[in-house]
Write a protein that holds these residues in place. Structure first.
Motif, PDB file in Angstrom:
ATOM      1  N   PHE A 197       0.898  -1.216   0.083  1.00 29.59           N
ATOM      2  CA  PHE A 197       0.122   0.062   0.092  1.00 29.59           C
ATOM      3  C   PHE A 197       0.957   1.227   0.019  1.00 29.59           C
ATOM      4  O   PHE A 197       2.001   1.409   0.705  1.00 29.59           O
ATOM      5  N   SER A 198       0.399   2.380  -0.579  1.00 32.19           N
ATOM      6  CA  SER A 198       1.136   3.525  -0.773  1.00 32.19           C
ATOM      7  C   SER A 198       1.012   4.323   0.653  1.00 32.19           C
ATOM      8  O   SER A 198       0.140   3.988   1.483  1.00 32.19           O
ATOM      9  N   GLU A 236      -2.197   6.606   5.378  1.00 30.14           N
ATOM     10  CA  GLU A 236      -2.433   7.725   6.230  1.00 30.14           C
ATOM     11  C   GLU A 236      -3.863   7.426   7.037  1.00 30.14           C
ATOM     12  O   GLU A 236      -3.833   8.237   8.204  1.00 30.14           O
ATOM     13  N   VAL A 237      -4.767   6.499   6.583  1.00 33.90           N
ATOM     14  CA  VAL A 237      -5.711   6.422   7.491  1.00 33.90           C
ATOM     15  C   VAL A 237      -5.657   5.450   8.790  1.00 33.90           C
ATOM     16  O   VAL A 237      -6.328   5.867   9.593  1.00 33.90           O
ATOM     17  N   GLU A 238      -4.498   5.128   8.877  1.00 33.36           N
ATOM     18  CA  GLU A 238      -4.029   4.130  10.028  1.00 33.36           C
ATOM     19  C   GLU A 238      -3.466   5.335  11.091  1.00 33.36           C
ATOM     20  O   GLU A 238      -3.140   4.734  12.226  1.00 33.36           O
ATOM     21  N   ASN A 239      -3.358   6.468  10.711  1.00 39.19           N
ATOM     22  CA  ASN A 239      -2.451   7.564  11.573  1.00 39.19           C
ATOM     23  C   ASN A 239      -3.545   7.612  12.791  1.00 39.19           C
ATOM     24  O   ASN A 239      -4.688   7.567  12.833  1.00 39.19           O
ATOM     25  N   VAL A 255      -7.929  13.536   7.504  1.00 36.51           N
ATOM     26  CA  VAL A 255      -7.301  14.471   6.449  1.00 36.51           C
ATOM     27  C   VAL A 255      -6.231  13.478   5.515  1.00 36.51           C
ATOM     28  O   VAL A 255      -5.362  12.824   6.182  1.00 36.51           O
ATOM     29  N   ILE A 256      -6.592  13.325   4.542  1.00 36.58           N
ATOM     30  CA  ILE A 256      -5.929  12.149   3.480  1.00 36.58           C
ATOM     31  C   ILE A 256      -5.468  13.200   2.498  1.00 36.58           C
ATOM     32  O   ILE A 256      -6.329  13.960   1.591  1.00 36.58           O
ATOM     33  N   THR A 257      -4.232  13.128   2.005  1.00 41.31           N
ATOM     34  CA  THR A 257      -3.454  14.022   0.886  1.00 41.31           C
ATOM     35  C   THR A 257      -4.053  13.555  -0.424  1.00 41.31           C
ATOM     36  O   THR A 257      -4.157  14.645  -1.199  1.00 41.31           O
ATOM     37  N   TRP A 262     -13.237   7.556   4.049  1.00 42.84           N
ATOM     38  CA  TRP A 262     -11.823   7.216   4.183  1.00 42.84           C
ATOM     39  C   TRP A 262     -11.998   6.296   5.784  1.00 42.84           C
ATOM     40  O   TRP A 262     -11.132   5.489   6.030  1.00 42.84           O
ATOM     41  N   CYS A 263     -12.993   6.800   6.740  1.00 41.65           N
ATOM     42  CA  CYS A 263     -13.029   6.061   7.752  1.00 41.65           C
ATOM     43  C   CYS A 263     -13.683   4.490   7.728  1.00 41.65           C
ATOM     44  O   CYS A 263     -13.256   3.643   8.499  1.00 41.65           O
TER      45      CYS A 263
END
Length: 436
Positions: free
Chosen positions: A231-232, A237-240, A254-256, A269-270
């Motif tokens: 995964f990129s 970032e979802v796992e932050n 917040v996803i870039t 994204w959740c």
């Protein structure tokens, strides 16, 4: 012959399309074969498709193809818009295979068969019966769709991600151009060498609720894709912890890379799910059998078709005849006791002493005499019910009613009457003199 060739071309093109875009769909070839379908629409033939195991399969049931099956047959250039619905089932069974789904919103829209074939069905042709119903003329037409599932190379892909698209329904994402745009957006943020659409599921099949018919709200759809690279960083970032906290507070993370999807697809994204099959370890644990856990009885083995006939005559005797016989015996015993064992009045009198019979007879005679006397007795009238007597002579006026008169409704004091033999009571005058 032309239709058979067209079906063969359909399978070849679908196979090549599957290798190029990782999903097979029959809509792309429909435009090129429209003339062939119109020419041979009355011929009931089978169609062959060749999807791959673990790769999304989509087959569109176009209304235009089935319109020519219903009489009166349309003339060249004639346009008809009859409502048509479809029923799909596995040949010999009432429903479809577990991996295959079907959707059609209205009788004026095309039906879609979609799903992800499993590896267990590789090499086994699956025949789907497609029955079209013309809701205006009640005519039907039937075709067979033969699904030849083939094995896919390097399946399953080790890295799988499931996205939830909020602003689309399942039939919208199944369109080839829409699904192609979504896979293109995923490829831009993931950069894999191989990217396949694995499965598509409506949010209603996951327990979602039907949205209100306001503001053109959509039910949402889950799209699972697989790739051959990790995964990129954007997807990670979802796992932050910050994004996890925002998701727990029902806030958007917040996803870039969200702007690359936001143009056409609104991603929740959740609800994204990232599965890395390379790190999955078998978590099998031996089950400790205790209270409440039944022992393993093995697979269920249904009885054979050749069952021996069973004689139920003995069961009938035990169930009905025996209780009936016992009830009949008890009835006869009770009838004998109640009817045949009666002593009678004469036998009772013979066994009774004479002095006791005399006493009993005298008591009965006395009782009868008292009852006869009670019927003929006369009771004196109460003084309150008698008329007013003369105040001077004291003569009592005889009652004006008979003996059978109901005295319960008689007033206690009757109205005083001036009889001829009654003396008038002097009345006082205002001048102080008395007059008779």
């Amino acid at each position: 012959f032309l239709l058979s060739c067209a079906d063969g071309i359909n399978g070849t093109v679908n196979w090549k399309t599957k290798q190029a875009s990782s999903f097979s769909i029959s809509r792309k070839l429909a435009a090129g074969k429209k003339d062939v379908y119109t020419l041979f629409s009355k011929v009931h033939s089978d169609r062959n498709v060749y999807p791959s195991a673990g790769v999304l399969f989509v087959h569109v049931l176009e209304r235009e193809y089935f319109k020519g099956e219903f009489p009166p047959y349309p003339k060249p250039g004639e346009v008809s818009n009859d409502p048509i619905t479809f029923n799909t089932n596995l040949m010999g069974y009432p429903d479809r295979p577990g991996w295959l789904r079907y959707i059609q919103r209205t009788p004026y829209s095309d039906g879609v068969l979609y799903g992800s074939p499993t590896a267990e069905n590789v090499g086994k042709p699956t025949i789907i019966e497609i029955t079209a119903y013309n809701r205006r003329t009640f005519e039907t037409a039937r075709h067979n769709l033969i699904i030849n599932i083939m094995s896919a190379e390097e399946f399953p892909l080790p890295y799988q991600a499931e996205f939830f698209i909020k602003n689309m329904n399942v039939e919208e994402i199944l369109a080839s151009e829409v699904l192609g745009d979504f896979l293109g957006a995923v490829k831009n943020v993931w950069q894999p060498e191989r990217l396949n659409a694995i499965n598509i599921t409506s949010a209603l099949d996951r327990g979602g609720r039907v949205p209100l018919p306001i503001n053109d709200m959509k039910e949402g759809v889950y799209v699972m894709v697989g790739a051959d690279v990790a995964f990129s960083s954007c997807l990670r970032e979802v796992e932050n912890p910050q994004n996890q906290l925002r998701c727990s507070q029902e806030m958007e993370p917040v996803i870039t890379c969200d702007k690359k999807f936001r143009t056409h697809f609104h991603i929740d994204w959740c609800k994204i799910s990232l599965v890395d099959k390379t790190k999955q370890v078998s978590t099998y644990q031996e089950v400790v059998r205790g209270e409440g856990i039944l022992p393993d009885g093995g697979e269920y083995k249904p009885p054979s078709d050749s069952l021996k006939s069973r004689d139920y005559y003995t069961d009938f005797l035990v169930t009905l005849a025996v209780p009936s016989a016992v009830a009949l015996v008890l009835f006869l015993i009770l009838a004998y006791i109640m009817c045949c064992r009666r002593e009678g009045v004469e036998k009772r009198d013979m066994q009774t002493p004479d002095i006791q019979l005399v006493h009993h007879s005298s008591i009965q005679k006395s009782t009868k005499e008292l009852r006869d006397m009670s019927k003929n007795r006369e009771i004196a009238w109460p003084l309150s019910t008698l008329p007013v007597f003369h105040p001077v002579t004291g003569e009592v006026i005889p009652p004006t009613h008979t003996d059978n008169y109901d005295s319960t409704n008689m007033p206690l004091m009757q109205a005083q009457q001036n009889l001829p033999h009654q003396t008038q009571i002097p009345q006082p005058q205002t001048t102080g003199k008395w007059y008779p």
